[in-house]
Design a protein around this motif. Structure first.
Motif, PDB file in Angstrom:
ATOM      1  N   HIS A 193     -34.044 -47.732  11.295  1.00 46.37           N
ATOM      2  CA  HIS A 193     -33.418 -48.592  10.444  1.00 46.37           C
ATOM      3  C   HIS A 193     -32.540 -47.752   9.486  1.00 46.37           C
ATOM      4  N   PRO A 194     -31.648 -47.080  10.015  1.00 46.64           N
ATOM      5  CA  PRO A 194     -30.914 -46.325   8.987  1.00 46.64           C
ATOM      6  C   PRO A 194     -29.869 -47.160   8.090  1.00 46.64           C
ATOM      7  N   TYR A 234     -37.864 -34.239  15.282  1.00 46.25           N
ATOM      8  CA  TYR A 234     -37.433 -35.142  14.441  1.00 46.25           C
ATOM      9  C   TYR A 234     -37.144 -36.494  15.123  1.00 46.25           C
ATOM     10  N   ARG A 235     -37.468 -37.822  14.426  1.00 50.41           N
ATOM     11  CA  ARG A 235     -37.630 -38.841  15.306  1.00 50.41           C
ATOM     12  C   ARG A 235     -36.211 -39.776  14.561  1.00 50.41           C
ATOM     13  N   ASP A 282     -40.854 -34.842  11.469  1.00 51.14           N
ATOM     14  CA  ASP A 282     -41.882 -35.341  11.402  1.00 51.14           C
ATOM     15  C   ASP A 282     -42.901 -33.999  11.254  1.00 51.14           C
ATOM     16  N   ARG A 304     -29.827 -41.311  11.883  1.00 51.65           N
ATOM     17  CA  ARG A 304     -30.518 -40.246  11.099  1.00 51.65           C
ATOM     18  C   ARG A 304     -31.755 -39.930  12.010  1.00 51.65           C
ATOM     19  N   TYR A 305     -32.102 -38.764  11.834  1.00 53.32           N
ATOM     20  CA  TYR A 305     -33.430 -38.136  12.444  1.00 53.32           C
ATOM     21  C   TYR A 305     -34.303 -37.502  11.374  1.00 53.32           C
ATOM     22  N   GLY A 306     -35.298 -38.348  11.304  1.00 53.87           N
ATOM     23  CA  GLY A 306     -36.253 -37.651  10.149  1.00 53.87           C
ATOM     24  C   GLY A 306     -37.396 -36.648  10.630  1.00 53.87           C
ATOM     25  N   ASP A 359     -34.306 -42.540  13.051  1.00 54.48           N
ATOM     26  CA  ASP A 359     -34.732 -43.594  12.232  1.00 54.48           C
ATOM     27  C   ASP A 359     -34.390 -45.077  12.780  1.00 54.48           C
TER      28      ASP A 359
END
Length: 75
Positions: free
Chosen positions: A60-61, A55-56, A71, A67-69, A58
Motif C-alpha cells: 500500500h505505497p 526488503y519487502r 525487514d 517502495r520496499y521496506g 509495500d
C-alpha cells in the motif's frame, strides 16, 4: 515485454537507494560484503562473506514509485 520501473528502498542499511525492478517482485535481497579476518584466510583459503538484508514490497505505497521496506527479522 519488460515492465521495468524505479523502486525506493526504505530503512535498513540500503535506505534511500533506488533500484530498477521488473514486475514488482515481492522481496529483494541486498548483500553487503563483510571483512574476513586475515588469520582465517591462512587456514581456510580465499573466502567471501556477505551480510544479507531483506526488503519487502509495500503493498500500500503512497503516491510515487514502489517502495520496499527493510525487514529486520530476516537473516
Amino acid at each position: 515485454m519488460t515492465d521495468q520501473e524505479s523502486a525506493l528502498l526504505v530503512g535498513g542499511p540500503a535506505s534511500g537507494l533506488r533500484v530498477t525492478v521488473t514486475g514488482r517482485p515481492r522481496m529483494l535481497l541486498v548483500t553487503y560484503p563483510c571483512a574476513v579476518d586475515p588469520d582465517c584466510l591462512e587456514v581456510r583459503g580465499e573466502v567471501k562473506v556477505d551480510a544479507v538484508h531483506v526488503y519487502r514490497l509495500d503493498p500500500h505505497p503512497a503516491d510515487g514509485p514502489p517502495r520496499y521496506g527493510y525487514d529486520p527479522a530476516s537473516p
